[in-house]
Design an enzyme around this catalytic site. Structure first.
Site, PDB file in Angstrom:
ATOM      1  N   HIS A   1       3.430  13.376   4.968  1.00 37.19           N
ATOM      2  CA  HIS A   1       4.012  11.623   5.065  1.00 37.19           C
ATOM      3  C   HIS A   1       2.798  10.991   4.259  1.00 37.19           C
ATOM      4  O   HIS A   1       1.714  11.067   4.562  1.00 37.19           O
ATOM      5  CB  HIS A   1       3.773  11.511   6.580  1.00 37.19           C
TER       6      HIS A   1
ATOM      7  N   SER B   1       0.859  -1.344   0.015  1.00 39.48           N
ATOM      8  CA  SER B   1       0.056  -0.143  -0.044  1.00 39.48           C
ATOM      9  C   SER B   1       0.766   1.314   0.083  1.00 39.48           C
ATOM     10  O   SER B   1       0.483   2.423  -0.420  1.00 39.48           O
ATOM     11  CB  SER B   1      -0.817  -0.090   1.168  1.00 39.48           C
ATOM     12  N   HIS B   2       2.281   0.820   0.273  1.00 39.56           N
ATOM     13  CA  HIS B   2       2.978   2.261   0.433  1.00 39.56           C
ATOM     14  C   HIS B   2       4.312   2.033  -0.604  1.00 39.56           C
ATOM     15  O   HIS B   2       5.306   2.940  -0.514  1.00 39.56           O
ATOM     16  CB  HIS B   2       3.537   2.547   1.676  1.00 39.56           C
TER      17      HIS B   2
ATOM     18  N   ASP C   1      -7.837   0.756   1.305  1.00 37.99           N
ATOM     19  CA  ASP C   1      -8.616  -0.527   1.230  1.00 37.99           C
ATOM     20  C   ASP C   1     -10.146  -0.009   1.019  1.00 37.99           C
ATOM     21  O   ASP C   1     -10.830  -0.746   0.608  1.00 37.99           O
ATOM     22  CB  ASP C   1      -8.581  -1.281   2.609  1.00 37.99           C
TER      23      ASP C   1
ATOM     24  N   LEU D   1       5.261   3.789   8.391  1.00 37.18           N
ATOM     25  CA  LEU D   1       6.024   4.266   9.465  1.00 37.18           C
ATOM     26  C   LEU D   1       7.253   3.609   9.708  1.00 37.18           C
ATOM     27  O   LEU D   1       8.101   4.184  10.271  1.00 37.18           O
ATOM     28  CB  LEU D   1       5.286   4.539  10.715  1.00 37.18           C
TER      29      LEU D   1
ATOM     30  N   LYS E   1     -11.775   2.713  22.730  1.00 39.33           N
ATOM     31  CA  LYS E   1     -10.594   2.688  23.122  1.00 39.33           C
ATOM     32  C   LYS E   1      -9.559   2.993  21.994  1.00 39.33           C
ATOM     33  O   LYS E   1      -8.682   3.807  21.847  1.00 39.33           O
ATOM     34  CB  LYS E   1     -10.105   1.213  23.410  1.00 39.33           C
TER      35      LYS E   1
HETATM   36  P1  NDP Z   1      -2.452  -3.627   8.901  1.00 43.41           P
HETATM   37  O1  NDP Z   1      -3.963  -3.829   9.567  1.00 43.41           O
HETATM   38  O2  NDP Z   1      -2.143  -4.426   7.905  1.00 43.41           O
HETATM   39  O3  NDP Z   1      -1.592  -3.979  10.005  1.00 43.41           O
HETATM   40  C1  NDP Z   1      -0.111  -4.007   9.871  1.00 43.41           C
HETATM   41  C2  NDP Z   1       0.706  -4.428  11.166  1.00 43.41           C
HETATM   42  O4  NDP Z   1       0.243  -5.260  11.594  1.00 43.41           O
HETATM   43  C3  NDP Z   1       2.202  -4.619  10.669  1.00 43.41           C
HETATM   44  O5  NDP Z   1       3.051  -4.603  11.692  1.00 43.41           O
HETATM   45  C4  NDP Z   1       1.859  -6.204  10.200  1.00 43.41           C
HETATM   46  O6  NDP Z   1       3.022  -7.007  10.138  1.00 43.41           O
HETATM   47  C5  NDP Z   1       1.152  -6.496  11.427  1.00 43.41           C
HETATM   48  N1  NDP Z   1       0.104  -7.725  11.222  1.00 43.41           N
HETATM   49  C6  NDP Z   1      -0.800  -7.923  10.127  1.00 43.41           C
HETATM   50  N2  NDP Z   1      -1.568  -8.950  10.260  1.00 43.41           N
HETATM   51  C7  NDP Z   1      -0.968  -9.729  11.430  1.00 43.41           C
HETATM   52  C8  NDP Z   1      -1.113 -10.762  11.972  1.00 43.41           C
HETATM   53  N3  NDP Z   1      -2.018 -11.616  11.612  1.00 43.41           N
HETATM   54  N4  NDP Z   1      -0.421 -11.362  13.167  1.00 43.41           N
HETATM   55  C9  NDP Z   1       0.351 -10.502  13.672  1.00 43.41           C
HETATM   56  N5  NDP Z   1       0.517  -9.150  12.879  1.00 43.41           N
HETATM   57  C10 NDP Z   1      -0.074  -8.787  11.905  1.00 43.41           C
HETATM   58  O7  NDP Z   1      -2.048  -2.105   8.689  1.00 43.41           O
HETATM   59  P2  NDP Z   1      -3.089  -1.059   8.235  1.00 43.41           P
HETATM   60  O8  NDP Z   1      -3.558  -1.340   7.097  1.00 43.41           O
HETATM   61  O9  NDP Z   1      -3.592  -0.279   9.312  1.00 43.41           O
HETATM   62  O10 NDP Z   1      -1.547  -0.142   7.760  1.00 43.41           O
HETATM   63  C11 NDP Z   1      -0.822  -0.270   6.766  1.00 43.41           C
HETATM   64  C12 NDP Z   1       0.312   0.635   6.532  1.00 43.41           C
HETATM   65  O11 NDP Z   1      -0.417   2.212   6.184  1.00 43.41           O
HETATM   66  C13 NDP Z   1       1.196   0.956   7.865  1.00 43.41           C
HETATM   67  O12 NDP Z   1       2.461   0.869   7.386  1.00 43.41           O
HETATM   68  C14 NDP Z   1       0.972   2.527   8.086  1.00 43.41           C
HETATM   69  O13 NDP Z   1       1.892   3.087   8.588  1.00 43.41           O
HETATM   70  C15 NDP Z   1       0.673   2.886   7.025  1.00 43.41           C
HETATM   71  N6  NDP Z   1      -0.437   4.190   7.253  1.00 43.41           N
HETATM   72  C16 NDP Z   1       0.282   5.475   6.796  1.00 43.41           C
HETATM   73  C17 NDP Z   1      -0.450   6.572   6.967  1.00 43.41           C
HETATM   74  C18 NDP Z   1       0.261   7.871   6.512  1.00 43.41           C
HETATM   75  O14 NDP Z   1      -0.780   8.914   6.661  1.00 43.41           O
HETATM   76  N7  NDP Z   1       1.243   7.916   6.234  1.00 43.41           N
HETATM   77  C19 NDP Z   1      -1.925   6.549   7.152  1.00 43.41           C
HETATM   78  C20 NDP Z   1      -2.517   5.199   7.379  1.00 43.41           C
HETATM   79  C21 NDP Z   1      -1.607   4.058   7.530  1.00 43.41           C
HETATM   80  P3  NDP Z   1       3.542  -7.349   8.789  1.00 43.41           P
HETATM   81  O15 NDP Z   1       4.319  -5.774   8.351  1.00 43.41           O
HETATM   82  O16 NDP Z   1       4.983  -8.277   9.264  1.00 43.41           O
HETATM   83  O17 NDP Z   1       2.710  -7.884   8.131  1.00 43.41           O
END
Ligand code: NDP
Length: 340
Positions: free
Chosen positions: A124, A51-52, A192, A128, A235
């Site tokens: 940003h 996604s990034h 998403d 992160l 929360k």
């Molecule tokens: P997810 O819901 O995909 O969660 C991601 C995190 O949870 C990762 O650390 C991932 O590890 C871990 N994870 C996912 N599934 C599991 C699982 N089944 N068991 C254990 N750990 C799990 O992330 P989001 O969709 O909420 O966010 C994705 C990205 O988007 C992030 O990097 C966030 O920083 C970025 N973002 C940036 C924004 C901005 O303004 N710059 C705004 C919003 C989001 P792993 O990576 O190993 O899969």
């Protein structure tokens, strides 16, 4: 940029970084900042943070072309206390501003045990974890939060106030990669949501509200005057509020609800703020932090959690480092066209 299409090219990380650097430079980013943004984006693609990764390149280009962000901005840094750095990104991207402040951060942490970095006036547009991994690689604990574009309603609210407000935490682990989690505090990410709307798929019913404030599983209703909800009810809403307070209030940046790029058609990145906190765990009480974290993680795995945050990323990285980053022909051609 479409992520569809067959995968038939495997690019070395350095080749992808060079290609992305050319795209940034072609669109008015200074050479130094272009290298930093390109590496950040290539790392996301390498680790499967898709996604990034390159998916974001059209958004970067459109935002630069709109004049909303200054690709040549040079951040200014003030020492606001023994362990407090105040950074004005001067309407540039957050990552070059953060990179510039890193030497000072390491100095502060070694002298004071902690450093708080308050970045404002920054864009940003990425994950992160790349901001934090260099700290954890050097044995530090790190925490970061970023605000965004208002699309998330507060608890019980009817209109968007918060961004998807991601939060990331990194810790060193003995004899292993750092453990890093990094996710949005919204129920699902904005990307998403848009993908679901485009493909006509419903999303889980607790994810958002329609324009009348009713819970909705229809992404189009959420996008037409409704809002996403924070994860985890009241929360998660409190955590998202905290992200606004620390990443925007403390830094002096705009709150998500104050961002207005309507006079810059094509702009996509939020101009808000980012807070990063780095802590030297050796200043804590047990003198064996990394081993204790390792012990805890082993206990968690033993208890049945087979996948911890960042496990998947490191596995994906390993494959990309040995085989190259998988791209479809279509994606590669689109990048080459953007690079000119
Ligand atoms: P997810 O819901 O995909 O969660 C991601 C995190 O949870 C990762 O650390 C991932 O590890 C871990 N994870 C996912 N599934 C599991 C699982 N089944 N068991 C254990 N750990 C799990 O992330 P989001 O969709 O909420 O966010 C994705 C990205 O988007 C992030 O990097 C966030 O920083 C970025 N973002 C940036 C924004 C901005 O303004 N710059 C705004 C919003 C989001 P792993 O990576 O190993 O899969």
């Amino acid at each position: 940029m479409s992520t569809n299409g067959s995968t038939n090219i495997f690019l070395p990380v350095s080749d992808l970084t060079d290609l992305l650097t050319r795209i940034f430079i072609r669109n008015g980013v200074s050479r130094d900042s272009a290298g930093i943004l390109a590496a950040n984006c290539a790392w996301c693609e390498r680790d499967g943070s898709l996604s990034h990764g390159i998916f974001r390149m059209p958004g970067y280009v459109a935002t630069l072309k709109s004049g909303w962000v200054d690709g040549c901005a040079k951040a200014t840094t003030e020492i606001a206390g023994a362990a407090f750095l105040r950074v004005d990104a001067q309407n540039g991207f957050a990552q070059p501003a953060w990179q510039d402040s890193l030497p000072q951060v390491f100095k502060m942490v070694s002298e004071q045990g902690v450093a708080v970095v308050a970045i404002r006036n920054s864009h940003h547009f990425s994950a992160l974890w790349p901001d934090l991994e260099p700290l954890a690689d050097k044995g530090l604990i790190a925490l970061s939060m970023v605000t965004g574009l208002a699309c998330v309603a507060p608890y019980g609210g009817r209109r968007p106030v918060f961004g998807t407000n991601p939060i990331a935490f990194a810790t060193p682990v003995a004899d292993a990669h750092p453990m890093i989690f990094d996710f949005a505090t919204s129920s699902i990410s904005n990307g998403d949501l848009r993908i679901a709307a485009k493909s006509g798929h419903q999303i889980p019913p607790e994810s958002g509200i329609d324009a009348s404030g009713n819970l909705s599983a229809d992404p189009s209703a959420i996008l037409s005057g409704g809002a996403l909800l924070p994860f985890g009810g009241h929360k998660g809403a409190a955590i998202s509020l905290m992200v606004e307070i620390l990443a925007s209030g403390l830094t002096g940046g705009l709150f998500s609800s104050e961002v207005d790029f309507s006079s810059h058609p094509g702009a996509e990145s939020p101009r808000t703020g980012q807070v990063i906190i780095a802590i030297d765990p050796q200043r804590g009480g047990n003198g064996a932090f990394e081993r204790r974290v390792r012990q805890l993680i082993d206990t968690v795995r033993d208890a049945g959690q087979t996948r911890l945050p960042s496990d998947r990323r490191y596995r994906t990285r390993e494959l990309a480092l040995s085989n190259g980053i998988p791209l479809s022909q279509e994606q590669h051609e689109a990048l080459l066209a953007m690079a000119g």
